[in-house]
Design an enzyme around this catalytic site. Sequence first.
Site, PDB file in Angstrom:
ATOM      1  N   ASP A 185      36.656  44.623  34.711  1.00 33.61           N
ATOM      2  CA  ASP A 185      37.659  45.634  35.026  1.00 33.61           C
ATOM      3  C   ASP A 185      38.973  44.917  35.299  1.00 33.61           C
ATOM      4  O   ASP A 185      39.063  44.094  36.220  1.00 33.61           O
ATOM      5  CB  ASP A 185      37.241  46.457  36.249  1.00 33.61           C
ATOM      6  CG  ASP A 185      38.300  47.485  36.622  1.00 33.61           C
ATOM      7  OD1 ASP A 185      38.535  48.410  35.826  1.00 33.61           O
ATOM      8  OD2 ASP A 185      38.914  47.342  37.706  1.00 33.61           O
ATOM      9  N   GLU A 289      37.348  46.991  28.556  1.00 33.84           N
ATOM     10  CA  GLU A 289      38.016  48.164  28.006  1.00 33.84           C
ATOM     11  C   GLU A 289      39.013  47.763  26.920  1.00 33.84           C
ATOM     12  O   GLU A 289      39.641  46.706  26.992  1.00 33.84           O
ATOM     13  CB  GLU A 289      38.742  48.928  29.117  1.00 33.84           C
ATOM     14  CG  GLU A 289      37.813  49.572  30.127  1.00 33.84           C
ATOM     15  CD  GLU A 289      38.578  50.209  31.270  1.00 33.84           C
ATOM     16  OE1 GLU A 289      38.414  51.429  31.480  1.00 33.84           O
ATOM     17  OE2 GLU A 289      39.324  49.495  31.957  1.00 33.84           O
ATOM     18  N   ASP A 386      37.022  49.069  41.876  1.00 28.31           N
ATOM     19  CA  ASP A 386      37.063  48.126  40.760  1.00 28.31           C
ATOM     20  C   ASP A 386      35.672  47.620  40.396  1.00 28.31           C
ATOM     21  O   ASP A 386      35.331  47.494  39.219  1.00 28.31           O
ATOM     22  CB  ASP A 386      37.986  46.953  41.107  1.00 28.31           C
ATOM     23  CG  ASP A 386      39.397  47.407  41.419  1.00 28.31           C
ATOM     24  OD1 ASP A 386      39.837  48.400  40.808  1.00 28.31           O
ATOM     25  OD2 ASP A 386      40.059  46.785  42.265  1.00 28.31           O
TER      26      ASP A 386
END
Length: 411
Positions: A185, A289, A386
């Site tokens: 993350d 991501e 997170d």
Amino acid sequence: MIVQRAYRYRFYPTEEQAEQLARSFGCARWIYNWGLQQRTDAFYQHGRRLYYKDLAGQLKVLKQAPDTAWLAEVSSVILQQALRHLDAAFARFFKKQAGYPAYKSRRGDQSCSYMRNGFTFRDGRLTLAKQREPLDIRWSRPLPKDAAPSSVTVTRTTGGKYYVSFLIEANVQPLPATTQETGIDLNVKELVLSTGRRFQPPKALKRLEQRKRRYQRACRRKVAAAKTALGLDPHAPLPKGTRLPISNNLHNAHKKVGRIMERQANVRRDWQHKTTTTIVRENQVIAMEDLYVRGLTAGAKGTAEQPGKRVRRKAGLNRAILDVGFGEIRRQIDYKAQWYGRTMVLIDRWYPSSQRCCRCGHLHRALRLSDRHWTCSACGTRHDRDLNAARNILAAGQAILQGADALRVHE
């Protein structure tokens, strides 16, 4: 696995070499800008596209012309490579990997490239074309045994330092397989792994940023004084066609800013490489991501009719994102995973990893960005925002690898 690797070293040129390199940088920059202007005019005025072979054929004519005869003072390899770099820039633009090529400026870092017919490398001594003596290189690390550089790139930074990069082919061996997997993350304060490990950017970046701002204010004061000496408004933009006299004090102030920016880049690059190498070495599967960095760092000024809101806050967020370097971290993990036999999985950027409970899967759409810790209303689990997002990213990556159905972006 045979890959291309670059080895970068600092060197200290003599006065004669520095003068010759200055001419080489200027000629390479001029040819690049000339080629960009030719290709732009040919397309918009005549509807035709020019390529490397069309522009390279005009180099001989330019060298023989009285106004551009100074191009013959440098190696022709430099000029040809500048046009090849322009061709590559247009190729990235047509593939929608980058924006339209921009003109090179004399204020930034200067560089030029030599192919094998433009330099001699023998017994650890590098001699460039048009130069009589080898470069005084500081070998901070040895080149691979029997390395044969395919190209050499010489760079002069804004701070006045010289570097040379050797591009060679190297055999990279994959790392031993491991069973550990992780999700990443990314946020502006730290990089959080699903294992609980955290990597924070160096604190030196903030100190260097404050110092850079102080030097930039000194530059602005000197520019304002130069405008006042010409009878211009010190706060108004410089009129088109007006050349501002550059004093020695202003030139030295610009060099100070350049040195600080170079130091920032070195600190950031060192942290990024150490962090990504550690992640790739310790994990077999890495999920992260697919962030749209260009959109994340877009300006918020808006237009004159519809001005943006919270412009200063958005500018600060953009600086924080660029300080961490989301795009560079992804790029480094991508190619290092290929080198060392790891698997990298990209998760859809719209996947609600921060709003889903990693234990029961319940979706909390009412969460705010300021909620760094929250409790799931379904199972009662207390989450670190997170760490929870990193675990959800890992679970989504594992689902993709197992051939599950595509993740639903909007539920």
